[in-house]
Design a protein around this motif. Structure first.
Motif, PDB file in Angstrom:
ATOM      1  N   LEU A 120     -22.623  64.515 187.770  1.00  0.00           N
ATOM      2  CA  LEU A 120     -22.843  64.077 189.157  1.00  0.00           C
ATOM      3  C   LEU A 120     -24.008  63.094 189.246  1.00  0.00           C
ATOM      4  CD1 LEU A 120     -22.316  67.429 191.100  1.00  0.00           C
ATOM      5  CD2 LEU A 120     -20.855  65.396 191.165  1.00  0.00           C
ATOM      6  N   ALA A 121     -25.069  63.370 188.490  1.00  0.00           N
ATOM      7  CA  ALA A 121     -26.215  62.448 188.483  1.00  0.00           C
ATOM      8  C   ALA A 121     -25.822  61.101 187.890  1.00  0.00           C
ATOM      9  CB  ALA A 121     -27.372  63.066 187.697  1.00  0.00           C
ATOM     10  N   GLY A 142     -24.990  55.608 188.697  1.00  0.00           N
ATOM     11  CA  GLY A 142     -24.125  54.479 188.350  1.00  0.00           C
ATOM     12  C   GLY A 142     -23.655  53.727 189.575  1.00  0.00           C
ATOM     13  N   LEU A 143     -23.460  54.438 190.679  1.00  0.00           N
ATOM     14  CA  LEU A 143     -23.023  53.776 191.920  1.00  0.00           C
ATOM     15  C   LEU A 143     -24.199  53.173 192.679  1.00  0.00           C
ATOM     16  CD1 LEU A 143     -20.365  56.366 193.159  1.00  0.00           C
ATOM     17  CD2 LEU A 143     -19.960  54.169 192.037  1.00  0.00           C
ATOM     18  N   SER A 163     -23.467  64.642 179.909  1.00  0.00           N
ATOM     19  CA  SER A 163     -22.328  65.323 180.517  1.00  0.00           C
ATOM     20  C   SER A 163     -21.171  65.443 179.531  1.00  0.00           C
ATOM     21  CB  SER A 163     -21.884  64.581 181.777  1.00  0.00           C
ATOM     22  OG  SER A 163     -20.812  65.244 182.401  1.00  0.00           O
ATOM     23  N   VAL A 164     -20.893  64.378 178.814  1.00  0.00           N
ATOM     24  CA  VAL A 164     -19.798  64.384 177.841  1.00  0.00           C
ATOM     25  C   VAL A 164     -20.080  65.363 176.707  1.00  0.00           C
ATOM     26  CG1 VAL A 164     -18.620  62.987 176.090  1.00  0.00           C
ATOM     27  CG2 VAL A 164     -18.970  62.076 178.382  1.00  0.00           C
ATOM     28  N   ILE A 165     -21.296  65.352 176.193  1.00  0.00           N
ATOM     29  CA  ILE A 165     -21.658  66.262 175.096  1.00  0.00           C
ATOM     30  C   ILE A 165     -21.565  67.712 175.559  1.00  0.00           C
ATOM     31  CG2 ILE A 165     -23.565  67.033 173.612  1.00  0.00           C
ATOM     32  CD1 ILE A 165     -22.201  64.462 172.681  1.00  0.00           C
ATOM     33  N   SER A 166     -22.106  68.019 176.740  1.00  0.00           N
ATOM     34  CA  SER A 166     -22.062  69.395 177.251  1.00  0.00           C
ATOM     35  C   SER A 166     -20.636  69.865 177.506  1.00  0.00           C
ATOM     36  CB  SER A 166     -22.863  69.513 178.555  1.00  0.00           C
ATOM     37  OG  SER A 166     -24.208  69.203 178.333  1.00  0.00           O
ATOM     38  N   CYS A 167     -19.835  68.997 178.098  1.00  0.00           N
ATOM     39  CA  CYS A 167     -18.433  69.350 178.349  1.00  0.00           C
ATOM     40  C   CYS A 167     -17.683  69.523 177.038  1.00  0.00           C
ATOM     41  CB  CYS A 167     -17.781  68.276 179.215  1.00  0.00           C
ATOM     42  SG  CYS A 167     -16.098  68.672 179.733  1.00  0.00           S
ATOM     43  N   VAL A 188     -15.111  61.147 185.099  1.00  0.00           N
ATOM     44  CA  VAL A 188     -15.530  60.100 186.035  1.00  0.00           C
ATOM     45  C   VAL A 188     -16.898  59.549 185.618  1.00  0.00           C
ATOM     46  CG1 VAL A 188     -16.182  59.640 188.437  1.00  0.00           C
ATOM     47  CG2 VAL A 188     -14.136  60.979 187.945  1.00  0.00           C
ATOM     48  N   ALA A 189     -17.814  60.445 185.247  1.00  0.00           N
ATOM     49  CA  ALA A 189     -19.142  60.014 184.801  1.00  0.00           C
ATOM     50  C   ALA A 189     -19.040  59.144 183.551  1.00  0.00           C
ATOM     51  CB  ALA A 189     -20.025  61.233 184.535  1.00  0.00           C
ATOM     52  N   LEU A 190     -18.188  59.534 182.627  1.00  0.00           N
ATOM     53  CA  LEU A 190     -17.982  58.739 181.411  1.00  0.00           C
ATOM     54  C   LEU A 190     -17.460  57.357 181.759  1.00  0.00           C
ATOM     55  CD1 LEU A 190     -17.831  58.454 178.317  1.00  0.00           C
ATOM     56  CD2 LEU A 190     -15.532  59.442 178.450  1.00  0.00           C
ATOM     57  N   GLY A 191     -16.488  57.302 182.658  1.00  0.00           N
ATOM     58  CA  GLY A 191     -15.927  56.017 183.058  1.00  0.00           C
ATOM     59  C   GLY A 191     -16.953  55.110 183.716  1.00  0.00           C
TER      60      GLY A 191
END
Length: 176
Positions: A76-77, A82-83, A99-103, A162-165
């Motif tokens: 979310l952060a 990013g936005l 986020s990607v690593i944790s997921c 979404v964060a990755l993108g």
């Protein structure tokens, strides 16, 4: 293992109680085996009397919860930064990566563990059958309540994607 079915106020409950009985030298292994059988039987409530096993299980569940929350909050952060600050990918990039690593860690090491379907309940008034506490005696057991975590997994995976993108797009734009 089939869960112990207890009748409480004319209601049948799917409950497993792992009693703290040291009848041989391999008692701890027996407790672990009983817990695994209860988890695989998908009991709605598991009561763990041996404190060592209860603490280990609580810590393991806390690790999974931490991975989930880290993936969701850092995602979310990353989306927000990013936005908001599109010209500063060094902020959203690391957050998206976290986020990607944790997921990924959650998906690989935790998602298929039967323990991920359970949460530790510390407030005994929220337990499905408070009357059951009278049977347990003076010990302070660990209570595991089965909860469906499908929505939670979908949520943190969606946020992570979404964060990755967004993070990848912002980093690409910065180095273009």
């Amino acid at each position: 293992m089939t869960c112990t079915y207890l009748t409480i106020k004319e209601e049948i409950s799917n409950v497993a109680i792992i009693k703290e009985v040291y009848d041989n030298e391999n008692a701890h292994e027996t407790f672990e085996y009983e817990l695994e059988r209860a988890l695989e039987s998908e009991c709605s409530l598991i009561i763990i009397e041996p404190s060592k096993l209860g603490d280990e299980t609580s810590r393991w569940i806390a690790v999974g919860n931490c991975l989930h929350k880290t993936a969701a909050l850092s995602g979310l952060a990353a989306i927000a930064t990013g936005l908001i600050w599109g010209d500063q990918p060094y902020i959203c990039g690391p957050l998206g990566f976290t986020s990607v690593i944790s997921c990924g860690l959650y998906t690989v090491s935790w998602q298929f563990d039967p323990c991920c379907q359970y949460q530790v309940e510390t407030d005994t008034s929220k337990l499905p059958h408070v009357e059951l506490l009278a049977v347990l005696g003076p010990s302070s057991p660990t209570f595991l309540v089965r909860k469906d975590d499908t929505r939670r997994r979908i949520l943190h995976t969606t946020i992570t994607l979404v964060a990755l993108g967004i993070s990848a797009w912002r980093v690409y734009q910065a180095f273009k």
